[in-house]
Design a protein around this motif. Structure first.
Motif, PDB file in Angstrom:
ATOM      1  N   CYS A  12      -1.227  14.328   4.044  1.00  0.00           N
ATOM      2  CA  CYS A  12      -1.591  13.154   3.241  1.00  0.00           C
ATOM      3  C   CYS A  12      -2.949  12.597   3.661  1.00  0.00           C
ATOM      4  O   CYS A  12      -3.781  12.273   2.812  1.00  0.00           O
ATOM      5  CB  CYS A  12      -0.506  12.093   3.379  1.00  0.00           C
ATOM      6  SG  CYS A  12      -0.830  10.570   2.458  1.00  0.00           S
ATOM      7  N   MET A  13      -3.160  12.472   4.965  1.00  0.00           N
ATOM      8  CA  MET A  13      -4.439  11.948   5.443  1.00  0.00           C
ATOM      9  C   MET A  13      -5.585  12.900   5.098  1.00  0.00           C
ATOM     10  O   MET A  13      -6.705  12.460   4.834  1.00  0.00           O
ATOM     11  CB  MET A  13      -4.367  11.715   6.947  1.00  0.00           C
ATOM     12  CG  MET A  13      -3.372  10.637   7.349  1.00  0.00           C
ATOM     13  SD  MET A  13      -3.189  10.463   9.133  1.00  0.00           S
ATOM     14  CE  MET A  13      -4.842   9.931   9.562  1.00  0.00           C
ATOM     15  N   LEU A 114       1.680  -2.410   1.833  1.00  0.00           N
ATOM     16  CA  LEU A 114       2.147  -2.042   0.499  1.00  0.00           C
ATOM     17  C   LEU A 114       1.137  -1.158  -0.216  1.00  0.00           C
ATOM     18  O   LEU A 114       1.512  -0.227  -0.945  1.00  0.00           O
ATOM     19  CB  LEU A 114       2.419  -3.311  -0.316  1.00  0.00           C
ATOM     20  CG  LEU A 114       2.990  -3.101  -1.720  1.00  0.00           C
ATOM     21  CD1 LEU A 114       4.271  -2.282  -1.667  1.00  0.00           C
ATOM     22  CD2 LEU A 114       3.243  -4.435  -2.396  1.00  0.00           C
ATOM     23  N   CYS A 115      -0.140  -1.418   0.002  1.00  0.00           N
ATOM     24  CA  CYS A 115      -1.171  -0.570  -0.609  1.00  0.00           C
ATOM     25  C   CYS A 115      -1.101   0.850  -0.056  1.00  0.00           C
ATOM     26  O   CYS A 115      -1.191   1.831  -0.807  1.00  0.00           O
ATOM     27  CB  CYS A 115      -2.541  -1.190  -0.357  1.00  0.00           C
ATOM     28  SG  CYS A 115      -3.894  -0.319  -1.159  1.00  0.00           S
ATOM     29  N   LEU A 116      -0.915   0.979   1.253  1.00  0.00           N
ATOM     30  CA  LEU A 116      -0.766   2.307   1.852  1.00  0.00           C
ATOM     31  C   LEU A 116       0.483   3.014   1.346  1.00  0.00           C
ATOM     32  O   LEU A 116       0.451   4.214   1.041  1.00  0.00           O
ATOM     33  CB  LEU A 116      -0.723   2.184   3.380  1.00  0.00           C
ATOM     34  CG  LEU A 116      -2.015   1.776   4.078  1.00  0.00           C
ATOM     35  CD1 LEU A 116      -1.777   1.590   5.566  1.00  0.00           C
ATOM     36  CD2 LEU A 116      -3.111   2.799   3.846  1.00  0.00           C
ATOM     37  N   ALA A 117       1.591   2.261   1.257  1.00  0.00           N
ATOM     38  CA  ALA A 117       2.832   2.865   0.770  1.00  0.00           C
ATOM     39  C   ALA A 117       2.676   3.333  -0.671  1.00  0.00           C
ATOM     40  O   ALA A 117       3.169   4.418  -1.044  1.00  0.00           O
ATOM     41  CB  ALA A 117       3.978   1.855   0.887  1.00  0.00           C
ATOM     42  N   ALA A 121       2.982   7.165  -1.918  1.00  0.00           N
ATOM     43  CA  ALA A 121       3.987   7.488  -2.932  1.00  0.00           C
ATOM     44  C   ALA A 121       3.356   8.215  -4.119  1.00  0.00           C
ATOM     45  O   ALA A 121       3.926   9.191  -4.638  1.00  0.00           O
ATOM     46  CB  ALA A 121       4.687   6.205  -3.390  1.00  0.00           C
ATOM     47  N   LEU A 122       2.201   7.759  -4.553  1.00  0.00           N
ATOM     48  CA  LEU A 122       1.522   8.439  -5.661  1.00  0.00           C
ATOM     49  C   LEU A 122       1.144   9.865  -5.279  1.00  0.00           C
ATOM     50  O   LEU A 122       1.243  10.790  -6.101  1.00  0.00           O
ATOM     51  CB  LEU A 122       0.272   7.647  -6.065  1.00  0.00           C
ATOM     52  CG  LEU A 122       0.506   6.296  -6.754  1.00  0.00           C
ATOM     53  CD1 LEU A 122      -0.820   5.571  -6.951  1.00  0.00           C
ATOM     54  CD2 LEU A 122       1.212   6.491  -8.092  1.00  0.00           C
ATOM     55  N   ILE A 212       9.371  -0.696  -3.035  1.00  0.00           N
ATOM     56  CA  ILE A 212       8.581  -1.334  -4.099  1.00  0.00           C
ATOM     57  C   ILE A 212       7.508  -0.384  -4.612  1.00  0.00           C
ATOM     58  O   ILE A 212       7.272  -0.273  -5.820  1.00  0.00           O
ATOM     59  CB  ILE A 212       7.961  -2.639  -3.581  1.00  0.00           C
ATOM     60  CG1 ILE A 212       9.035  -3.689  -3.334  1.00  0.00           C
ATOM     61  CG2 ILE A 212       6.935  -3.185  -4.569  1.00  0.00           C
ATOM     62  CD1 ILE A 212       8.516  -4.939  -2.651  1.00  0.00           C
ATOM     63  N   ALA A 213       6.844   0.314  -3.689  1.00  0.00           N
ATOM     64  CA  ALA A 213       5.783   1.237  -4.097  1.00  0.00           C
ATOM     65  C   ALA A 213       6.336   2.414  -4.894  1.00  0.00           C
ATOM     66  O   ALA A 213       5.675   2.915  -5.810  1.00  0.00           O
ATOM     67  CB  ALA A 213       5.044   1.751  -2.857  1.00  0.00           C
ATOM     68  N   ILE A 214       7.576   2.854  -4.580  1.00  0.00           N
ATOM     69  CA  ILE A 214       8.135   4.017  -5.266  1.00  0.00           C
ATOM     70  C   ILE A 214       8.743   3.631  -6.611  1.00  0.00           C
ATOM     71  O   ILE A 214       8.486   4.278  -7.635  1.00  0.00           O
ATOM     72  CB  ILE A 214       9.197   4.696  -4.373  1.00  0.00           C
ATOM     73  CG1 ILE A 214       8.528   5.272  -3.116  1.00  0.00           C
ATOM     74  CG2 ILE A 214       9.911   5.810  -5.135  1.00  0.00           C
ATOM     75  CD1 ILE A 214       9.508   5.815  -2.113  1.00  0.00           C
ATOM     76  N   GLU A 215       9.548   2.566  -6.640  1.00  0.00           N
ATOM     77  CA  GLU A 215      10.321   2.224  -7.834  1.00  0.00           C
ATOM     78  C   GLU A 215       9.741   1.066  -8.629  1.00  0.00           C
ATOM     79  O   GLU A 215      10.250   0.759  -9.707  1.00  0.00           O
ATOM     80  CB  GLU A 215      11.758   1.889  -7.420  1.00  0.00           C
ATOM     81  CG  GLU A 215      12.463   3.054  -6.733  1.00  0.00           C
ATOM     82  CD  GLU A 215      13.926   2.762  -6.482  1.00  0.00           C
ATOM     83  OE1 GLU A 215      14.403   1.692  -6.932  1.00  0.00           O
ATOM     84  OE2 GLU A 215      14.588   3.590  -5.838  1.00  0.00           O
ATOM     85  N   SER A 216       8.734   0.358  -8.088  1.00  0.00           N
ATOM     86  CA  SER A 216       8.087  -0.769  -8.788  1.00  0.00           C
ATOM     87  C   SER A 216       9.105  -1.842  -9.179  1.00  0.00           C
ATOM     88  O   SER A 216       9.189  -2.264 -10.337  1.00  0.00           O
ATOM     89  CB  SER A 216       7.322  -0.279 -10.021  1.00  0.00           C
ATOM     90  OG  SER A 216       6.273   0.590  -9.645  1.00  0.00           O
TER      91      SER A 216
END
Length: 267
Positions: A12-13, A114-117, A121-122, A212-216
């Motif tokens: 990912c990185m 949350l931005c990193l998550a 996730a994307l 939250i990041a995955i399912e919004s």
């Protein structure tokens, strides 16, 4: 499982080099906020209001009257001295700004997490996007600022009592020397309980931000999903977290050792 986790983290990185942007932006925002907070606190601490202080019993010599007054009386004059007095309401405002310092600091860290998550996730679910970090930041600003504020406020609720108890413990101990053993034990137990609650809420928030990041979804349903997932796989989660924290600790020791060795060579 842990090896696969670290392998996916490395991929990912490597795939998203922009992932280092949110922590840097959070650091800049935190520095700006602390500078603003310090300036406001200095203004509040030095805030005064104009007042008048009378100076009584000041003997004076009446003009064109070289003799003493009749009947042995003494001429008196009252002068009013203008001065700036302390504004007591600023003390209560300082407490408000102390709470704001903790809450906004936690809000900045939570927004970065949350931005990193969201970016991870994307990338992990291979969703079509040109820049996962930018898309995650835009979703954070559009939809999830309330969830971040709620999670950071929960941490603030448990952190403020712990700080107050720590301050009271230090004051009592310095004032009474050795202090009372029972009171010290109770204060330490309360501080430890609030510390454990704060760590638990912080860990739950991290997992809720991932949901939250995955399912919004909103914060409360996300926290419920995260808690259910943690409780269902408690042994696996504890094992992975324990080994992962140990590996990260070894990495920190390695970085510190390398920096110390380089500094020794430079000196």
């Amino acid at each position: 499982g842990l090896a696969a986790l670290f392998e996916e983290a490395g991929n990912c990185m490597y795939s998203i080099p922009q992932i280092f942007g949110p922590p840097l932006l959070a650091f800049v925002a935190l520095v700006i906020f602390i500078a603003f907070w310090v300036s406001v606190v200095v203004c509040l601490s030095t805030a005064t209001i104009p007042g008048v202080k009378p100076l009584l019993n000041v003997a004076s010599i009446q003009e064109n009257a070289p003799t003493e007054p009749k009947n042995g009386a003494t001429l008196q004059k009252t002068f009013k001295l203008a001065e700036y007095q302390e504004f007591h309401y600023t003390k209560y405002m300082l407490w408000v700004y102390l709470v704001a310092l903790i809450w906004v600091s936690e809000f900045i860290f939570a927004a970065s997490q949350l931005c990193l998550a969201g970016a991870v996730a994307l990338w992990y679910f291979r969703k079509p996007t040109d820049s996962p970090v930018c898309d995650s930041m835009s979703k954070l600003v559009k939809y999830h600022l309330g969830s971040v504020a709620k999670g950071s406020f929960l941490i603030t609720i448990f952190k403020i009592p712990r700080l107050i108890l720590t301050y009271l413990y230090a004051k009592f101990k310095s004032a009474s020397g050795n202090g009372n053993g029972m009171a010290d034990c109770l204060l330490k137990c309360c501080i430890c309980c609030f510390w454990c609650l704060e760590k638990f809420i912080r860990y739950l928030n991290h997992n809720a931000y991932t949901v939250i990041a995955i399912e919004s979804i909103n914060f409360c349903p996300a926290a419920g999903v995260a808690w259910k997932a943690i409780w269902t796989h408690v042994v696996s989660v504890a094992t992975i977290n324990g080994i992962g924290d140990f590996v990260l600790f070894l990495g920190k020791l390695a970085v510190a050792g390398i920096c110390g060795f380089v500094a020794l060579l430079m000196l």
